[in-house]
Scaffold this motif. Sequence first.
Motif, PDB file in Angstrom:
ATOM      1  N   TYR A   1     -12.315   6.793 -46.808  1.00  0.00           N
ATOM      2  CA  TYR A   1     -12.567   7.046 -45.391  1.00  0.00           C
ATOM      3  C   TYR A   1     -13.652   6.123 -44.832  1.00  0.00           C
ATOM      4  O   TYR A   1     -13.641   5.799 -43.646  1.00  0.00           O
ATOM      5  CB  TYR A   1     -12.937   8.511 -45.174  1.00  0.00           C
TER       6      TYR A   1
ATOM      7  N   ALA B   1     -12.875   3.869 -41.662  1.00  0.00           N
ATOM      8  CA  ALA B   1     -13.758   3.916 -40.499  1.00  0.00           C
ATOM      9  C   ALA B   1     -14.297   2.534 -40.170  1.00  0.00           C
ATOM     10  O   ALA B   1     -14.355   2.144 -38.993  1.00  0.00           O
ATOM     11  CB  ALA B   1     -14.910   4.886 -40.757  1.00  0.00           C
TER      12      ALA B   1
ATOM     13  N   ARG C   1     -14.047   4.281 -31.382  1.00  0.00           N
ATOM     14  CA  ARG C   1     -14.947   3.988 -32.506  1.00  0.00           C
ATOM     15  C   ARG C   1     -15.758   5.210 -32.900  1.00  0.00           C
ATOM     16  O   ARG C   1     -15.886   5.527 -34.085  1.00  0.00           O
ATOM     17  CB  ARG C   1     -15.888   2.845 -32.123  1.00  0.00           C
TER      18      ARG C   1
ATOM     19  N   THR D   1     -13.516   7.824 -34.474  1.00  0.00           N
ATOM     20  CA  THR D   1     -13.157   7.409 -35.828  1.00  0.00           C
ATOM     21  C   THR D   1     -14.291   7.684 -36.808  1.00  0.00           C
ATOM     22  O   THR D   1     -14.068   8.237 -37.894  1.00  0.00           O
ATOM     23  CB  THR D   1     -12.818   5.907 -35.842  1.00  0.00           C
ATOM     24  N   ALA D   2     -15.496   7.284 -36.438  1.00  0.00           N
ATOM     25  CA  ALA D   2     -16.646   7.479 -37.317  1.00  0.00           C
ATOM     26  C   ALA D   2     -16.885   8.964 -37.588  1.00  0.00           C
ATOM     27  O   ALA D   2     -17.122   9.371 -38.734  1.00  0.00           O
ATOM     28  CB  ALA D   2     -17.888   6.842 -36.701  1.00  0.00           C
TER      29      ALA D   2
ATOM     30  N   CYS E   1     -13.822  10.465 -39.781  1.00  0.00           N
ATOM     31  CA  CYS E   1     -13.869  10.064 -41.190  1.00  0.00           C
ATOM     32  C   CYS E   1     -15.058  10.707 -41.904  1.00  0.00           C
ATOM     33  O   CYS E   1     -14.948  11.112 -43.070  1.00  0.00           O
ATOM     34  CB  CYS E   1     -13.936   8.544 -41.294  1.00  0.00           C
TER      35      CYS E   1
END
Length: 237
Positions: A161, A165, A178, A181-182, A185
């Motif tokens: 992950y 990420a 972004r 996503t961060a 994950c």
Amino acid sequence: MEHQIFNKFVRFIEARLSPSGEFGLHLTLGLALLLVSGAIFGDLAEDVMGKEAITVLDLQVAHWFHAHAFEPLTSFMLGVSWVHTGYGMAVLVAALGWYFWRVKARYWLLALLVAVPTGAALNVALKYYFQRTRPVFDDPLVTLATYSFPSGHAAASTVFYGLLASYLVIARPHWHVRLGTAVGCSLMVLLVAFSRVYLGAHFMSDVLAGMAESVAWLAVCITAISTLRRRREGRTV
């Protein structure tokens, strides 16, 4: 003379912070991440092997979760844990590798193929080096014969992950994508780590060490491959 030394120092710092240089910002950030996560892992390993206060907290946390386990949470955690076993990770890695190949992200594919298997081998080596036994219960939810420190599930999920990420944060232009996503994950890594503690497969310090170990290793792999890409691209200019 002092002025020349100062100018050289300024140029050196500027080069280390340059986002485009071969040995610029990416290398600086990678080294910083490696040092921080490596230091965290070292402190955890020293405390665990020295039977410091964290081992007492480990036992308290492990027995609390075991005493308060309930359905359907237990089944859900078993499912999360199963998805991130060796077979499950192989499927996830194959799917992500296929995607990287499809979008022609060859350096990210190389990072994936290097980071995951070598990270797994590193984790096994560390387990046999430290040889910490797993939590013991009269009626365990899961039973494993391998060593406990550091957690393989936490390590593998952090590499996978973390790599995903890193790719999406760089590849996607919109800040909300972004950020999402961060966060997503990170939550997946924490969920996998929590499942191992909840199920009594690992102590809390095991999963923390597994995450720290893999952050350090991922920093090495991504930085090395990023440097390789920049060097090759520099030669073709």
